[in-house]
Design an enzyme around this catalytic site. Structure first.
Site, PDB file in Angstrom:
ATOM      1  N   ASP A  37     -12.134 -10.288  -0.986  1.00 56.74           N
ATOM      2  CA  ASP A  37     -13.458 -10.387  -0.363  1.00 56.74           C
ATOM      3  C   ASP A  37     -14.381  -9.438  -1.110  1.00 56.74           C
ATOM      4  O   ASP A  37     -13.917  -8.513  -1.777  1.00 56.74           O
ATOM      5  CB  ASP A  37     -13.449 -10.150   1.166  1.00 56.74           C
ATOM      6  CG  ASP A  37     -12.749  -8.892   1.625  1.00 56.74           C
ATOM      7  OD1 ASP A  37     -12.642  -7.928   0.838  1.00 56.74           O
ATOM      8  OD2 ASP A  37     -12.315  -8.849   2.797  1.00 56.74           O
ATOM      9  N   GLU A  43       0.805  -1.239   0.000  1.00 52.95           N
ATOM     10  CA  GLU A  43       0.000   0.000   0.000  1.00 52.95           C
ATOM     11  C   GLU A  43       0.836   1.286   0.000  1.00 52.95           C
ATOM     12  O   GLU A  43       0.606   2.180   0.807  1.00 52.95           O
ATOM     13  CB  GLU A  43      -0.970  -0.004   1.193  1.00 52.95           C
ATOM     14  CG  GLU A  43      -1.910  -1.198   1.179  1.00 52.95           C
ATOM     15  CD  GLU A  43      -2.928  -1.188   2.308  1.00 52.95           C
ATOM     16  OE1 GLU A  43      -2.851  -0.308   3.186  1.00 52.95           O
ATOM     17  OE2 GLU A  43      -3.811  -2.064   2.301  1.00 52.95           O
ATOM     18  N   GLU A  47      -6.082 -10.780  -1.390  1.00 53.05           N
ATOM     19  CA  GLU A  47      -6.908 -10.546  -0.189  1.00 53.05           C
ATOM     20  C   GLU A  47      -8.386 -10.467  -0.568  1.00 53.05           C
ATOM     21  O   GLU A  47      -9.127  -9.622  -0.064  1.00 53.05           O
ATOM     22  CB  GLU A  47      -6.482  -9.247   0.517  1.00 53.05           C
ATOM     23  CG  GLU A  47      -5.001  -9.212   0.864  1.00 53.05           C
ATOM     24  CD  GLU A  47      -4.583  -7.975   1.651  1.00 53.05           C
ATOM     25  OE1 GLU A  47      -5.454  -7.247   2.179  1.00 53.05           O
ATOM     26  OE2 GLU A  47      -3.364  -7.728   1.734  1.00 53.05           O
ATOM     27  N   ASN A  85       2.295  -5.249  -3.172  1.00 53.18           N
ATOM     28  CA  ASN A  85       0.876  -5.561  -2.898  1.00 53.18           C
ATOM     29  C   ASN A  85       0.101  -4.276  -2.624  1.00 53.18           C
ATOM     30  O   ASN A  85       0.581  -3.390  -1.897  1.00 53.18           O
ATOM     31  CB  ASN A  85       0.833  -6.468  -1.649  1.00 53.18           C
ATOM     32  CG  ASN A  85      -0.518  -7.124  -1.414  1.00 53.18           C
ATOM     33  OD1 ASN A  85      -1.047  -7.777  -2.300  1.00 53.18           O
ATOM     34  ND2 ASN A  85      -1.076  -6.954  -0.216  1.00 53.18           N
ATOM     35  N   HIS A 103     -10.147  -6.181  -2.295  1.00 48.04           N
ATOM     36  CA  HIS A 103     -11.241  -5.953  -1.337  1.00 48.04           C
ATOM     37  C   HIS A 103     -12.327  -5.238  -2.124  1.00 48.04           C
ATOM     38  O   HIS A 103     -12.318  -4.010  -2.259  1.00 48.04           O
ATOM     39  CB  HIS A 103     -10.760  -5.109  -0.154  1.00 48.04           C
ATOM     40  CG  HIS A 103      -9.738  -5.826   0.682  1.00 48.04           C
ATOM     41  ND1 HIS A 103     -10.064  -6.933   1.435  1.00 48.04           N
ATOM     42  CD2 HIS A 103      -8.415  -5.614   0.867  1.00 48.04           C
ATOM     43  CE1 HIS A 103      -8.974  -7.364   2.061  1.00 48.04           C
ATOM     44  NE2 HIS A 103      -7.963  -6.582   1.722  1.00 48.04           N
TER      45      HIS A 103
HETATM   46  C1  XIL Z   1      -6.385  -6.327   8.178  1.00 46.29           C
HETATM   47  C2  XIL Z   1      -6.690  -7.486   9.102  1.00 46.29           C
HETATM   48  O1  XIL Z   1      -7.526  -8.406   8.454  1.00 46.29           O
HETATM   49  C3  XIL Z   1      -7.344  -6.982  10.371  1.00 46.29           C
HETATM   50  O2  XIL Z   1      -7.511  -8.035  11.291  1.00 46.29           O
HETATM   51  C4  XIL Z   1      -6.497  -5.897  10.980  1.00 46.29           C
HETATM   52  O3  XIL Z   1      -7.150  -5.354  12.101  1.00 46.29           O
HETATM   53  C5  XIL Z   1      -6.212  -4.808   9.978  1.00 46.29           C
HETATM   54  O4  XIL Z   1      -5.617  -5.364   8.827  1.00 46.29           O
HETATM   55  N1  XIL Z   1      -5.047  -4.686   3.539  1.00 46.29           N
HETATM   56  C6  XIL Z   1      -4.042  -5.488   4.028  1.00 46.29           C
HETATM   57  C7  XIL Z   1      -4.286  -6.355   5.197  1.00 46.29           C
HETATM   58  O5  XIL Z   1      -2.985  -5.554   3.402  1.00 46.29           O
HETATM   59  O6  XIL Z   1      -3.127  -6.526   5.974  1.00 46.29           O
HETATM   60  C8  XIL Z   1      -5.404  -5.840   6.061  1.00 46.29           C
HETATM   61  O7  XIL Z   1      -5.675  -6.799   7.068  1.00 46.29           O
HETATM   62  C9  XIL Z   1      -6.617  -5.547   5.220  1.00 46.29           C
HETATM   63  C10 XIL Z   1      -6.322  -4.512   4.181  1.00 46.29           C
END
Ligand code: XIL
Length: 555
Positions: free
Chosen positions: A268, A161, A266, A202, A238
């Protein structure tokens, strides 16, 4: 080893070779998820299908059972982050991450390392490191952690990020104190510490072609030109229901064309709560699109969901009012999204419909609503929901859908007969045969203001009866002067009335208050009258009463 298990192992072995052929080398163990699982289906296509997990969930045995059999790959959701691994300068702790890595290894699952450098979940001491020391601190962190896990992770999310939505660099402490070069330096340190791991950049919102993914594209292309070690790009994904970027596949392809791997890291797909059937179907379609986009590009090496069950999703705590983002619900039931993923990965399509649901029973009928319940259907894969139809003649019209074997119909027309039938649906949209029909009649429109109790008793010997009628004012306004109208259904005649006067030209009777009982108080006031009457045959109660022209409910 059962023949089935043996077959699964052989497939996984073949798939493992494919994974290596696809450029996933460095895998310390081969994925061996259960036959037919998402992990096994993906492996047969040369990809992994994995899930993130987190330490607190590992005490949930049913959770762990699915985690270790359904998925070929694990991402450590939190405990490889800087906050956990170097909470104080120079003090390293990998115990929680080791627990997850050991679990994955003992189940033959690949591990993605997440993440070495990120501005979030960064212990506060890092922010106060002097400018001229931060590069050394960052390199030391990367070296220490990547060395600890050397040979155990297939990928590292080296930097996470680092870009804003408009494509400029995010002003993190690393950017501000080290400058643009910090990302390249991070990759160099990671390569030196674990030459076998594939190194990934990432980020989120880089799934489609846009200013942010353009910026990442330009950076990784220049890394390749300069010989800065990078192997892949992780697209977090996400996503929001119905918003899978249309350029997803094209975007994955352009990174692949540079000679990089791509992983969906990641995934969802969140929705506004509550979940319903239509949203579930949309979500299934969205997951299908993501899987198909990855399958279409050889260098898209795998997909990881950001945990697999709504029970442990991070979404509700970060996006209030949203959730239900994952392929399993909070009770570990597979949602339509699961089946869409499996089908996209080549599972044998399901053509068996659910069994016929039981005939519904109706209760709690009002002028506009009715509650229905029926015996649930069964299905070889799983019942996804039910369609509820109104039957009129030979036509069944869909009224609503329900995830459960019950529903409350709303918006019905008062004083109207309904015939309702139900069909069950599975995730492949196979429809069951139609249930038996339930018939009910909604109550007359209440107007929200009156209720009538009508109690008739027939005299011994037949022909005569006495009726007591009480009227309750359920509205907020007092009534001054009333007349109550009803229609007899079987030729009954009023012969004498007390506490009211009446007219009865034919079947319809109008009863009007006496001088002393014309007022009915608001919010529950009551007045009564009675009469004697005659009938022949049966003496059914009237089915509707109107007070001053408005229908009343009948008690
Ligand atoms: C999130 C976790 O799932 C949570 O449990 C935590 O509180 C915050 O981080 N992008 C990412 C992940 O790269 O590391 C994040 O994970 C979600 C967004």
């Amino acid at each position: 080893m059962s023949p089935q298990r043996q077959f699964g192992r052989a497939c996984a072995l073949a798939a493992g070779l494919l994974l290596i052929a696809a450029g996933l080398g460095g895998a310390p163990a081969m994925a061996d998820p259960a036959p037919g699982s998402l992990g096994a289906l993906a492996a047969a296509k040369g990809k992994f299908f994995g899930s993130a997990t987190d330490n607190p969930e590992l005490s949930d045995a049913p959770y762990v059972q699915i985690l270790t059999t359904e998925f070929g790959q694990i991402t450590v959701g939190n405990t490889m982050k800087w906050q956990y691994t170097e909470p104080a300068r120079g003090q390293f702790n990998y115990s929680q991450a080791d627990t997850i890595v050991n679990l994955a290894q003992s189940n033959g699952q690949l591990v993605r390392g997440h993440t070495l450098v990120w501005h979030n979940q960064l212990p506060s001491w890092v922010n106060s490191v002097p400018n001229n020391e931060l590069l050394g601190v960052m390199r030391n962190h990367i070296t220490h952690e990547a060395t600890h896990f050397r040979g155990k992770v297939i990928h590292w999310d080296v930097v996470n990020e680092a870009f804003e939505e408009n494509g400029t660099r995010r002003q993190t402490v690393f950017q501000q104190k080290i400058g643009d070069s910090y990302i390249a330096e991070a990759f160099r340190a990671a390569r030196a510490a674990d030459p076998g791991a594939k190194l990934y950049y990432n980020d989120y919102n880089i799934e489609g072609i846009n200013a942010k993914s353009d910026a990442v594209y330009n950076m990784v292309r220049s890394f390749l030109q300069q010989g800065i070690p990078i192997d892949g790009v992780g697209m977090q994904a996400h996503l929001i229901l119905g918003q899978v970027p249309s350029s997803l596949q094209q975007n994955i392809q352009r990174f692949a064309d540079l000679g990089l791997d791509v992983a969906i890291t990641e995934l969802d797909i969140r929705m506004n709560l509550p979940r319903d059937t239509a949203k579930d179907m949309q979500q299934a379609d969205d997951y299908r699109r993501v899987v198909n986009a990855c399958l279409a590009v050889t260098r898209c090496v795998g997909i990881t969901v950001w945990d697999y069950t709504d029970k442990y999703s991070w979404i509700p705590s970060v996006f209030p009012g949203q959730g239900a983002a994952l392929p399993y619900d909070e009770n570990f039931n597979k949602k339509p999204a699961y089946h869409a993923i499996a089908n996209a990965l080549g599972a044998t399509p399901d053509t068996t419909p659910p069994s016929t649901p039981g005939t519904p029973s109706a209760s709690g009928i009002t002028s506009s609503t009715a509650s229905l319940m029926w015996t649930a259907s069964t299905d070889n894969v799983g019942v996804a929901g039910y369609n509820i139809y109104r039957r009129q003649g030979t036509t069944d019209t869909l009224l609503t859908q329900s995830n459960a074997n019950s529903t409350t119909l709303t918006g019905l027309t008062p004083n109207t007969q309904y015939q309702i039938v139900v069909r069950a649906r599975d995730a492949a949209n196979n429809l069951s045969a139609t249930s038996g029909a339930v018939t009910f009649t909604t109550l007359p429109s209440a107007g929200g203001s009156c209720r009538v109790a009508y109690r008739a008793s027939n005299w011994g010997g037949g022909g005569g009866f006495t009726a007591e009628v009480s009227i309750t004012n359920t509205g907020p306004t007092a009534i001054n002067g009333w007349s109550l109208v009803w229609t007899f259904g079987n030729g009954q005649r009023v012969s004498y009335m007390w506490n009211a006067s009446y007219t009865q030209p034919a079947a319809t009777v109008t009863a009007t208050n006496a001088s002393y009982n014309g007022s009915i108080g608001a919010n529950g006031g009551t007045q009564s009258f009675g009469f004697n009457g005659t009938f022949s045959g049966g003496n059914p109660n009237p089915t509707a009463f109107a007070l001053n022209g408005t229908n009343c409910t009948i008690a």
